[in-house]
Write an enzyme that holds these catalytic residues in place. Structure first.
Site, PDB file in Angstrom:
ATOM      1  N   TYR A   1       9.634   3.813  -2.696  1.00 39.11           N
ATOM      2  CA  TYR A   1       8.639   4.310  -3.023  1.00 39.11           C
ATOM      3  C   TYR A   1       8.833   4.938  -3.770  1.00 39.11           C
ATOM      4  CZ  TYR A   1       4.209   6.543  -2.379  1.00 39.11           C
ATOM      5  OH  TYR A   1       2.524   7.133  -2.500  1.00 39.11           O
TER       6      TYR A   1
ATOM      7  N   LYS B   1       7.801  -0.222  -4.688  1.00 32.77           N
ATOM      8  CA  LYS B   1       6.692   0.354  -4.788  1.00 32.77           C
ATOM      9  C   LYS B   1       6.551   1.810  -6.321  1.00 32.77           C
ATOM     10  CE  LYS B   1       2.389   2.899  -1.824  1.00 32.77           C
ATOM     11  NZ  LYS B   1       2.223   3.120  -3.523  1.00 32.77           N
TER      12      LYS B   1
ATOM     13  N   SER C   1       4.679   3.754  -8.725  1.00 37.01           N
ATOM     14  CA  SER C   1       3.439   4.516  -8.654  1.00 37.01           C
ATOM     15  C   SER C   1       3.706   4.782  -9.980  1.00 37.01           C
ATOM     16  CB  SER C   1       2.726   5.011  -7.333  1.00 37.01           C
ATOM     17  OG  SER C   1       3.037   4.251  -6.812  1.00 37.01           O
TER      18      SER C   1
ATOM     19  N   ASP D   1      -4.246   1.992 -10.024  1.00 42.00           N
ATOM     20  CA  ASP D   1      -4.837   0.647  -9.687  1.00 42.00           C
ATOM     21  C   ASP D   1      -5.432   0.402 -10.780  1.00 42.00           C
ATOM     22  OD1 ASP D   1      -3.631   1.362  -7.354  1.00 42.00           O
ATOM     23  OD2 ASP D   1      -6.047   1.672  -6.149  1.00 42.00           O
TER      24      ASP D   1
HETATM   25  C1  LIG Z   1      -0.788   9.500  -7.841  1.00 44.20           C
HETATM   26  C2  LIG Z   1      -1.823   8.048  -5.922  1.00 44.20           C
HETATM   27  O1  LIG Z   1      -2.545   8.454  -5.277  1.00 44.20           O
HETATM   28  N1  LIG Z   1      -1.767   7.114  -6.480  1.00 44.20           N
HETATM   29  C3  LIG Z   1      -2.199   5.786  -5.326  1.00 44.20           C
HETATM   30  C4  LIG Z   1      -3.252   5.105  -6.441  1.00 44.20           C
HETATM   31  O2  LIG Z   1      -3.432   4.530  -5.964  1.00 44.20           O
HETATM   32  C5  LIG Z   1      -3.735   5.746  -6.972  1.00 44.20           C
HETATM   33  O3  LIG Z   1      -4.917   6.063  -6.379  1.00 44.20           O
HETATM   34  C6  LIG Z   1      -5.340   4.743  -8.286  1.00 44.20           C
HETATM   35  O4  LIG Z   1      -4.640   4.122  -9.250  1.00 44.20           O
HETATM   36  C7  LIG Z   1      -6.765   6.008  -8.808  1.00 44.20           C
HETATM   37  O5  LIG Z   1      -5.481   6.950  -9.232  1.00 44.20           O
HETATM   38  C8  LIG Z   1      -1.224   5.216  -4.618  1.00 44.20           C
HETATM   39  O6  LIG Z   1      -0.019   5.067  -5.474  1.00 44.20           O
HETATM   40  C9  LIG Z   1      -0.439   5.577  -3.481  1.00 44.20           C
HETATM   41  C10 LIG Z   1       0.249   5.136  -2.959  1.00 44.20           C
HETATM   42  O7  LIG Z   1      -0.050   4.273  -3.300  1.00 44.20           O
HETATM   43  C11 LIG Z   1       0.286   5.932  -1.631  1.00 44.20           C
HETATM   44  O8  LIG Z   1      -0.727   6.474  -0.675  1.00 44.20           O
HETATM   45  O9  LIG Z   1       1.206   5.416  -1.176  1.00 44.20           O
END
Ligand SMILES: CC(=O)N[C@@H]([C@@H](O)[C@H](O)[C@H](O)CO)[C@@H](O)CC(=O)C(=O)O
Length: 339
Positions: A174, A204, A206, A232
């Protein structure tokens, strides 16, 4: 009969869709990884529902599973991650949540991946062992972020120690540098990872660094790894770069809309861009007001009707003004894309 992993070719996830454990019921218990259905498409980074008193609220998980499947067309989940406030929960709470997701997702969800990363190695190992024992489909591990390991071998050693507690299920790294501060390029990490950690199945990712992500895709030419994107608002860019799926918070309530991007992209239809623009319009609107886990909980409650409750301190609840603004914005985006 002696089965060699080379006979099973489990390195190629596309090669297997049959459940070998039906034939070899304790196959995973012997320390081999049973062939898995490939993790792909959208994965919801689940929210942890809480009561107004701040306790985890397991009672709505069943409803949550059905909502994701029926209303959002999302069939895989990533539990106890960032969105799930995993690092703000006790080990016991994390185990209870993992058990509930696995139990309620049984025969409904395709994949239940449990994030087991923690700052303490024994805690992380215990969570990994527990996830394997309860029948999770995989584990994910974040890089420890208080005492930061900036050396690749050291980081891989931590990940290996944890992953080895769950030898029968896939492990996903991750990568979330904006929160961990660990900016080690994943491209670099991939070198030798599978040799060190036989259950390593993917990442994953991010982060907005699409150069690093693209290099990972290039390295994965044989397609053995699952490369899931986690920002996202730029899903489409990652798809063009070769993402095999995506994990994110917005797939909880924008799963159906985001699936349209995947479908259009799959057809080679530029409509994918318009769908992405709609999602970007919403996300840029909320990000401008301050958007994080607390706000995600509020949006999910609003859209799904399932009470997600407040976040846990140190996070504070979204404001009433934010919720009202979101309501109006979602209304205005109902028919997006407009042309
Ligand atoms: C920093 C953060 O929370 N990033 C989210 C994104 O889904 C994010 O909420 C989205 O891109 C909106 O900015 C995810 O990458 C986190 C995630 O997958 C998780 O909850 O583990």
């Amino acid at each position: 009969m002696l089965l060699l992993s080379s006979d099973l070719n489990f390195l190629n996830p596309n090669a297997f869709f049959c459940d070998f454990s039906l034939f070899f019921p304790d196959f995973t218990l012997n320390g081999f990884m049973a062939p898995q259905k490939k993790l792909q498409g959208l994965v919801a980074a689940t929210i942890t529902p809480m009561t107004q008193n701040g306790e985890i609220n397991l009672s709505v998980i069943g409803q949550y599973v059905d909502y994701l499947i029926n209303e959002q067309d999302v069939k895989s989940v990533f539990v106890n991650g960032t969105t799930g406030e995993g690092l703000s929960l006790s080990v016991q709470e994390r185990k209870l949540l993992a058990e509930e997701w696995v139990a309620k997702g049984k025969d409904k969800l395709d994949h239940v991946i449990i994030h087991v990363g923690a700052l303490s190695l024994p805690e992380s190992k215990g969570l990994a062992k527990h996830a394997a024992k309860i029948g999770a489909d995989g584990i994910a591990i974040i890089a420890p972020f208080f005492f930061k390991q900036l050396n690749k071998d050291g980081l891989v050693a931590f990940l290996r120690d944890v992953a080895s507690e769950a030898p029968g299920i896939p492990f996903y790294y991750y990568h979330i540098p904006p929160l961990t501060g660990i900016k080690m390029r994943v491209e670099e990490l991939l070198d030798g990872m599978k040799e060190q950690i036989p259950t390593f199945q993917g990442v994953k990712f991010s982060d907005t660094d699409l150069l690093d992500f693209g290099r990972c895709v290039k390295k994965n030419e044989q397609g053995h790894l699952v490369l899931l994107y986690g920002v996202d608002e730029q899903l489409l860019s990652a798809l063009t770069m070769g993402a095999t799926g995506a994990v994110g918070s917005t797939y909880n309530y924008l799963g159906r809309a985001s699936n349209l991007i995947l479908e259009a992209f799959g057809r080679g239809d530029l409509l994918a861009q318009k769908y992405q623009f709609c999602i970007q319009e919403f996300l840029s609107f909320v990000i401008a007001q301050g958007f994080g886990v607390a706000q995600t909980k509020a949006v999910m409650t609003l859209v799904s009707g399932i009470p997600m409750g407040p976040p846990r301190l140190p996070l504070s609840s979204a404001s009433e003004e934010f919720i009202a603004n979101v309501k109006t914005k979602l209304e205005s985006l109902k028919n997006c894309p407009y042309s």
